[in-house]
Design an enzyme around this catalytic site. Structure first.
Site, PDB file in Angstrom:
ATOM      1  N   ASP A  19      -3.604   2.567  -4.942  1.00  0.00           N
ATOM      2  CA  ASP A  19      -2.293   2.467  -4.324  1.00  0.00           C
ATOM      3  C   ASP A  19      -1.795   0.878  -4.588  1.00  0.00           C
ATOM      4  OD1 ASP A  19      -4.454   1.803  -2.520  1.00  0.00           O
ATOM      5  OD2 ASP A  19      -2.626   1.453  -0.971  1.00  0.00           O
ATOM      6  N   HIS A  35       0.866  -1.144   0.005  1.00  0.00           N
ATOM      7  CA  HIS A  35       0.070  -0.222   0.020  1.00  0.00           C
ATOM      8  C   HIS A  35       0.756   1.255   0.071  1.00  0.00           C
ATOM      9  CE1 HIS A  35      -3.586  -2.248   1.843  1.00  0.00           C
ATOM     10  NE2 HIS A  35      -2.438  -3.078   2.314  1.00  0.00           N
ATOM     11  N   TYR A  36       0.275   2.373  -0.535  1.00  0.00           N
ATOM     12  CA  TYR A  36       0.952   3.620   0.312  1.00  0.00           C
ATOM     13  C   TYR A  36      -0.025   4.162   1.002  1.00  0.00           C
ATOM     14  CZ  TYR A  36      -1.922   6.306  -3.366  1.00  0.00           C
ATOM     15  OH  TYR A  36      -2.983   6.783  -4.085  1.00  0.00           O
ATOM     16  N   THR A  37       0.523   5.150   1.982  1.00  0.00           N
ATOM     17  CA  THR A  37      -0.204   5.707   3.066  1.00  0.00           C
ATOM     18  C   THR A  37      -1.112   6.579   2.633  1.00  0.00           C
ATOM     19  OG1 THR A  37       1.459   7.132   3.418  1.00  0.00           O
ATOM     20  CG2 THR A  37       1.534   5.338   4.872  1.00  0.00           C
ATOM     21  N   GLU A  94       2.802  -0.811   4.444  1.00  0.00           N
ATOM     22  CA  GLU A  94       2.482   0.517   4.091  1.00  0.00           C
ATOM     23  C   GLU A  94       3.783   1.077   3.680  1.00  0.00           C
ATOM     24  OE1 GLU A  94      -0.400   2.366   3.698  1.00  0.00           O
ATOM     25  OE2 GLU A  94      -2.066   1.448   4.716  1.00  0.00           O
ATOM     26  N   HIS A 133      -2.757  -3.072  -3.432  1.00  0.00           N
ATOM     27  CA  HIS A 133      -3.847  -2.886  -2.903  1.00  0.00           C
ATOM     28  C   HIS A 133      -5.125  -2.756  -4.296  1.00  0.00           C
ATOM     29  CE1 HIS A 133      -6.557  -0.892   0.564  1.00  0.00           C
ATOM     30  NE2 HIS A 133      -7.030  -1.967   0.105  1.00  0.00           N
TER      31      HIS A 133
END
Length: 223
Positions: A135, A18-20, A83, A125
């Site tokens: 993401d 994921h990215y935040t 993340e 994700h």
């Protein structure tokens, strides 16, 4: 933000990146550990490459949400979420840092070995929730990771692929074949998906495998 009951080790089959998607690392950690947000992940890697463990591997973290990959549905119970600190598409999406990626490779290799995770079960994700998520996005280095034996990549030459870019798919059976192959990779696509949903799934595929052009349209290059 996790299920208190520990899961069986052999139920851990998937890694989800994921990215935040938040303005700062501090905000991200606050949100991922705030009971009110009801979201979390097992690990967070900041831009300097520091790894934070937020939830133990054996606990189910709440990172995947409504999702599907191969035979798995609602992937929280079968996955580990990682993340990467990045503002994401909403706040000024940037390249992931070299330190982040080096640490991500190291962490992923440890998890792959520990839980015997298959290459095809290392996903983003947006691969598992293409209708809702974008993401880790098109700046995520899937090709580079695959050289380090993390995740899937193809072995077709970029020159060859570009010849087929934007060449329209006309035949119904070609579209059906594309959907069949998407499902074989792991994407969950109904042959009866309506156009907006189908377009989002193509975009997710393009973000992963063809970051140069993300237009949600099926062409010969994608096929």
């Amino acid at each position: 933000n996790y299920d208190r009951k520990k899961r069986l080790v052999n139920s851990i089959q998937i890694i989800v990146f994921h990215y935040t998607g938040m303005q700062s690392e501090r905000e991200s950690i606050k949100r991922l550990s705030n009971p009110g947000s009801k979201v979390s992940s097992h690990y967070l890697i900041n831009q300097r490459g520091k790894i934070f463990r937020l939830v133990q591997d054996r606990h189910v973290a709440w990172h995947a949400g409504k999702s599907c990959w191969l035979k798995y549905k609602n992937l929280n119970k079968n996955s580990i979420g990682i993340e990467l600190s990045n503002k994401g598409h909403q706040f000024g999406y940037t390249d992931f840092t070299k330190k982040q990626i080096v640490q991500l490779i190291s962490l992923s290799k440890m998890l792959i070995k520990k839980y015997k995770i298959s290459k095809k079960n290392i996903v983003g994700h947006s691969d598992i929730a293409p209708i809702r998520k974008t993401d880790p996005g098109e700046k995520f280095p899937w090709k580079f990771l695959s050289k380090n034996k993390i995740g899937l990549w193809h072995n077709l030459s970029p020159q060859l692929l570009k010849k087929y870019r934007k060449k329209r798919i006309e035949k119904k059976q070609d579209k059906a074949q594309f959907i069949k192959h998407l499902n074989k990779i792991g994407y969950c696509v109904s042959p009866h998906a309506n156009m907006p949903i189908y377009s989002k799934i193509i975009k997710a595929f393009q973000r992963h495998f063809r970051k140069d052009l993300i237009n949600g349209q099926l062409d010969l290059e994608c096929l």
